[in-house]
Motif scaffolding. Structure first.
Motif, PDB file in Angstrom:
ATOM      1  N   GLU A 152       0.860  -1.187   0.000  1.00 54.17           N
ATOM      2  CA  GLU A 152       0.000   0.000   0.000  1.00 54.17           C
ATOM      3  C   GLU A 152       0.897   1.238   0.000  1.00 54.17           C
ATOM      4  O   GLU A 152       1.816   1.356   0.808  1.00 54.17           O
ATOM      5  N   GLU A 153       0.607   2.168  -0.894  1.00 53.04           N
ATOM      6  CA  GLU A 153       1.488   3.317  -1.096  1.00 53.04           C
ATOM      7  C   GLU A 153       1.732   4.104   0.188  1.00 53.04           C
ATOM      8  O   GLU A 153       2.875   4.441   0.516  1.00 53.04           O
ATOM      9  N   VAL A 154       0.672   4.388   0.935  1.00 54.20           N
ATOM     10  CA  VAL A 154       0.837   5.234   2.110  1.00 54.20           C
ATOM     11  C   VAL A 154       1.675   4.529   3.183  1.00 54.20           C
ATOM     12  O   VAL A 154       2.448   5.177   3.907  1.00 54.20           O
ATOM     13  N   VAL A 155       1.560   3.217   3.281  1.00 52.23           N
ATOM     14  CA  VAL A 155       2.365   2.469   4.254  1.00 52.23           C
ATOM     15  C   VAL A 155       3.838   2.540   3.853  1.00 52.23           C
ATOM     16  O   VAL A 155       4.722   2.728   4.703  1.00 52.23           O
ATOM     17  N   TYR A 156       4.088   2.396   2.562  1.00 52.14           N
ATOM     18  CA  TYR A 156       5.469   2.473   2.081  1.00 52.14           C
ATOM     19  C   TYR A 156       6.040   3.873   2.298  1.00 52.14           C
ATOM     20  O   TYR A 156       7.206   4.032   2.689  1.00 52.14           O
ATOM     21  N   LYS A 157       5.224   4.897   2.095  1.00 53.05           N
ATOM     22  CA  LYS A 157       5.681   6.276   2.298  1.00 53.05           C
ATOM     23  C   LYS A 157       5.982   6.538   3.779  1.00 53.05           C
ATOM     24  O   LYS A 157       6.949   7.235   4.114  1.00 53.05           O
ATOM     25  N   ILE A 158       5.158   5.963   4.657  1.00 58.00           N
ATOM     26  CA  ILE A 158       5.410   6.108   6.095  1.00 58.00           C
ATOM     27  C   ILE A 158       6.725   5.432   6.468  1.00 58.00           C
ATOM     28  O   ILE A 158       7.515   5.964   7.255  1.00 58.00           O
ATOM     29  N   PHE A 203       9.017   9.830  19.019  1.00 60.72           N
ATOM     30  CA  PHE A 203       8.362   9.652  17.715  1.00 60.72           C
ATOM     31  C   PHE A 203       7.863   8.219  17.544  1.00 60.72           C
ATOM     32  O   PHE A 203       6.720   7.978  17.144  1.00 60.72           O
ATOM     33  N   HIS A 204       8.720   7.273  17.855  1.00 54.18           N
ATOM     34  CA  HIS A 204       8.317   5.872  17.709  1.00 54.18           C
ATOM     35  C   HIS A 204       7.225   5.491  18.704  1.00 54.18           C
ATOM     36  O   HIS A 204       6.295   4.747  18.361  1.00 54.18           O
ATOM     37  N   LEU A 205       7.343   6.000  19.923  1.00 57.76           N
ATOM     38  CA  LEU A 205       6.335   5.688  20.935  1.00 57.76           C
ATOM     39  C   LEU A 205       4.971   6.244  20.546  1.00 57.76           C
ATOM     40  O   LEU A 205       3.938   5.583  20.711  1.00 57.76           O
ATOM     41  N   GLN A 206       4.975   7.467  20.042  1.00 59.07           N
ATOM     42  CA  GLN A 206       3.706   8.122  19.738  1.00 59.07           C
ATOM     43  C   GLN A 206       3.129   7.700  18.384  1.00 59.07           C
ATOM     44  O   GLN A 206       1.917   7.733  18.196  1.00 59.07           O
ATOM     45  N   PHE A 207       3.992   7.323  17.459  1.00 57.61           N
ATOM     46  CA  PHE A 207       3.507   7.099  16.104  1.00 57.61           C
ATOM     47  C   PHE A 207       3.801   5.693  15.570  1.00 57.61           C
ATOM     48  O   PHE A 207       2.888   4.912  15.296  1.00 57.61           O
ATOM     49  N   THR A 208       5.075   5.366  15.429  1.00 51.73           N
ATOM     50  CA  THR A 208       5.441   4.123  14.734  1.00 51.73           C
ATOM     51  C   THR A 208       4.867   2.881  15.413  1.00 51.73           C
ATOM     52  O   THR A 208       4.356   1.975  14.748  1.00 51.73           O
ATOM     53  N   THR A 209       4.946   2.839  16.748  1.00 44.88           N
ATOM     54  CA  THR A 209       4.435   1.674  17.478  1.00 44.88           C
ATOM     55  C   THR A 209       2.953   1.458  17.198  1.00 44.88           C
ATOM     56  O   THR A 209       2.506   0.327  16.945  1.00 44.88           O
ATOM     57  N   SER A 210       2.183   2.553  17.216  1.00 46.68           N
ATOM     58  CA  SER A 210       0.744   2.436  16.968  1.00 46.68           C
ATOM     59  C   SER A 210       0.450   1.994  15.539  1.00 46.68           C
ATOM     60  O   SER A 210      -0.452   1.190  15.296  1.00 46.68           O
ATOM     61  N   VAL A 211       1.229   2.528  14.589  1.00 51.68           N
ATOM     62  CA  VAL A 211       1.043   2.133  13.185  1.00 51.68           C
ATOM     63  C   VAL A 211       1.322   0.643  13.017  1.00 51.68           C
ATOM     64  O   VAL A 211       0.551  -0.088  12.374  1.00 51.68           O
ATOM     65  N   ARG A 253      -7.199   6.614   5.024  1.00 52.98           N
ATOM     66  CA  ARG A 253      -7.289   8.079   5.164  1.00 52.98           C
ATOM     67  C   ARG A 253      -6.551   8.555   6.409  1.00 52.98           C
ATOM     68  O   ARG A 253      -5.847   9.573   6.388  1.00 52.98           O
ATOM     69  N   LEU A 254      -6.704   7.826   7.499  1.00 57.28           N
ATOM     70  CA  LEU A 254      -6.023   8.203   8.739  1.00 57.28           C
ATOM     71  C   LEU A 254      -4.507   8.115   8.582  1.00 57.28           C
ATOM     72  O   LEU A 254      -3.771   9.007   9.027  1.00 57.28           O
ATOM     73  N   LEU A 255      -4.041   7.064   7.931  1.00 61.40           N
ATOM     74  CA  LEU A 255      -2.601   6.919   7.703  1.00 61.40           C
ATOM     75  C   LEU A 255      -2.073   8.038   6.805  1.00 61.40           C
ATOM     76  O   LEU A 255      -0.955   8.539   7.010  1.00 61.40           O
ATOM     77  N   GLU A 256      -2.876   8.433   5.831  1.00 60.66           N
ATOM     78  CA  GLU A 256      -2.464   9.536   4.952  1.00 60.66           C
ATOM     79  C   GLU A 256      -2.354  10.840   5.732  1.00 60.66           C
ATOM     80  O   GLU A 256      -1.433  11.644   5.511  1.00 60.66           O
ATOM     81  N   GLU A 257      -3.292  11.056   6.657  1.00 61.64           N
ATOM     82  CA  GLU A 257      -3.232  12.255   7.494  1.00 61.64           C
ATOM     83  C   GLU A 257      -1.983  12.241   8.373  1.00 61.64           C
ATOM     84  O   GLU A 257      -1.307  13.267   8.545  1.00 61.64           O
ATOM     85  N   ASN A 258      -1.679  11.077   8.915  1.00 62.56           N
ATOM     86  CA  ASN A 258      -0.496  10.960   9.766  1.00 62.56           C
ATOM     87  C   ASN A 258       0.787  11.119   8.963  1.00 62.56           C
ATOM     88  O   ASN A 258       1.756  11.726   9.431  1.00 62.56           O
ATOM     89  N   TYR A 259       0.777  10.572   7.749  1.00 61.84           N
ATOM     90  CA  TYR A 259       1.960  10.741   6.906  1.00 61.84           C
ATOM     91  C   TYR A 259       2.187  12.218   6.597  1.00 61.84           C
ATOM     92  O   TYR A 259       3.331  12.701   6.620  1.00 61.84           O
ATOM     93  N   ALA A 260       1.097  12.936   6.323  1.00 63.79           N
ATOM     94  CA  ALA A 260       1.228  14.366   6.023  1.00 63.79           C
ATOM     95  C   ALA A 260       1.872  15.102   7.191  1.00 63.79           C
ATOM     96  O   ALA A 260       2.670  16.032   6.995  1.00 63.79           O
ATOM     97  N   LYS A 261       1.562  14.679   8.405  1.00 63.48           N
ATOM     98  CA  LYS A 261       2.120  15.352   9.580  1.00 63.48           C
ATOM     99  C   LYS A 261       3.605  15.039   9.757  1.00 63.48           C
ATOM    100  O   LYS A 261       4.404  15.927  10.041  1.00 63.48           O
ATOM    101  N   VAL A 298      -2.127  13.793  20.120  1.00 65.99           N
ATOM    102  CA  VAL A 298      -3.548  13.713  19.768  1.00 65.99           C
ATOM    103  C   VAL A 298      -3.739  12.780  18.582  1.00 65.99           C
ATOM    104  O   VAL A 298      -4.601  11.902  18.576  1.00 65.99           O
ATOM    105  N   GLN A 299      -2.908  12.965  17.561  1.00 68.35           N
ATOM    106  CA  GLN A 299      -2.979  12.101  16.385  1.00 68.35           C
ATOM    107  C   GLN A 299      -2.621  10.660  16.752  1.00 68.35           C
ATOM    108  O   GLN A 299      -3.205   9.713  16.242  1.00 68.35           O
ATOM    109  N   ALA A 300      -1.668  10.510  17.645  1.00 68.16           N
ATOM    110  CA  ALA A 300      -1.271   9.169  18.079  1.00 68.16           C
ATOM    111  C   ALA A 300      -2.419   8.470  18.786  1.00 68.16           C
ATOM    112  O   ALA A 300      -2.634   7.269  18.617  1.00 68.16           O
ATOM    113  N   ASN A 301      -3.167   9.216  19.580  1.00 67.41           N
ATOM    114  CA  ASN A 301      -4.306   8.625  20.285  1.00 67.41           C
ATOM    115  C   ASN A 301      -5.381   8.148  19.306  1.00 67.41           C
ATOM    116  O   ASN A 301      -6.063   7.153  19.558  1.00 67.41           O
TER     117      ASN A 301
END
Length: 320
Positions: A28-34, A59-67, A283-291, A306-309
């Protein structure tokens, strides 16, 4: 590089490796971009020791782990669905194999019909002689019931017990009978007239009881043989109309084709089901990637919780 920074970078590298595997799995493109963006962020800290390494950990605690947890949950759910599809494909293949086996057996059945008709014709000829000469000889040829024992399960048509009872009902005043068999008088007369030349048409079954239907080659008239009582009676196509004539060879061929087509579709669907990610999560992953792609991302990292939650809440959502 101090031990603390080295440990965080090592854990970060492991985290990114897991993310890479998931990006390869989902395609999936957005996963690869992340994954690529996370790798860039990791390398930024690896190449710039002066940057606060704790921000990489955050960064990993708030984002990568959840992804990763979210994608793993989707992967597990998808694999369960694929298992169900695989089970259906396997069951369909088993049905196809059994149907193919009956089609192969049908060639033996078709050839056996002629031999069975010959056995019945000879048995009826013998019965005529026994009744005429008033002897006690057994009129039936050897293995006359072997045909139905072999083929009734797959090739005889189903009738109800009431239908069977109606077919074998007769007036005792209209038959010849001895200790071995009972036959309608007019039927015996017609058999003699046409030299006992009949053919096997089809078989009927009701539970374990069977009836075989024969037809005169010269007149097209029908009669039945009921082996349980060695009974021979006239019958008509109208009387046989209630039989379930489904499951013929053409019907089986159609079923095989339909099941094979269904399996092709299931196999095609399995590939897409395996890597499916719901649109809402995309869509959520795309929003997170944009951030995380924002140039000021690191400066705003403390506000990313907030985004991580939202990501974490997806782990318990019905969208999966």
């Amino acid at each position: 590089m101090d031990e603390h920074a080295a440990s965080i970078l090592k854990e970060s590298d492991q985290m990114i490796s897991r993310l890479q595997l998931l990006s390869v799995f989902f395609q999936e493109e957005v996963v690869y971009k992340i994954f690529l963006r996370s790798q860039v962020i990791h390398q930024l800290f690896a190449d710039n020791p002066q940057l606060p390494i704790d921000k990489l950990e955050l960064f990993h605690l708030q984002f990568t782990t959840s992804v990763i947890e979210l994608l793993r949950k989707i992967k597990k759910s998808n694999e369960k669905n694929v298992t169900l599809i695989d089970d259906e494909i396997r069951l369909n293949r088993e049905v196809i194999a059994k149907l193919n086996e009956t089609l192969v057996n049908e060639q033996s059945f078709i050839a056996g019909k002629q031999r069975q008709a010959l056995k019945i014709n000879n048995s009826l000829r013998n019965l005529y002689e026994v009744l005429s000469d008033l002897t006690t000889d057994f009129p039936f040829v050897k293995n006359v019931s072997q045909f139905s024992a072999r083929f009734a399960k797959d090739f005889y048509y189903t009738i109800s017990s009431d239908q069977l009872a109606q077919l074998i009902d007769y007036d005792s005043g209209t038959v010849y009978a001895n200790q071995y068999a009972t036959i309608e008088r007019k039927l015996m007369g017609l058999l003699c007239k046409y030299d006992f030349k009949t053919e096997f048409v089809y078989g009927l079954k009701s539970g374990t009881l069977i009836i075989e239907v024969y037809k005169f080659l010269d007149t097209g008239q029908y009669f039945l043989f009921y082996p349980a009582r060695n009974l021979f009676l006239f019958c008509t196509p109208e009387e046989l109309a209630g039989a379930d004539f489904s499951g013929t060879s053409s019907e089986k061929v159609r079923m095989i084709q339909e099941l094979a087509y269904k399996n092709d579709k299931l196999q095609s669907n399995a590939a897409s089901v395996k890597t499916y990610i719901p649109a809402g999560i995309i869509r959520l992953l795309e929003e997170n990637y944009a951030k995380i792609a924002d140039i000021d991302f690191l400066n705003n990292l403390n506000n990313f919780d907030v985004q991580a939650n939202i990501l974490k809440s997806m782990l318990n959502t019905d969208m999966l």
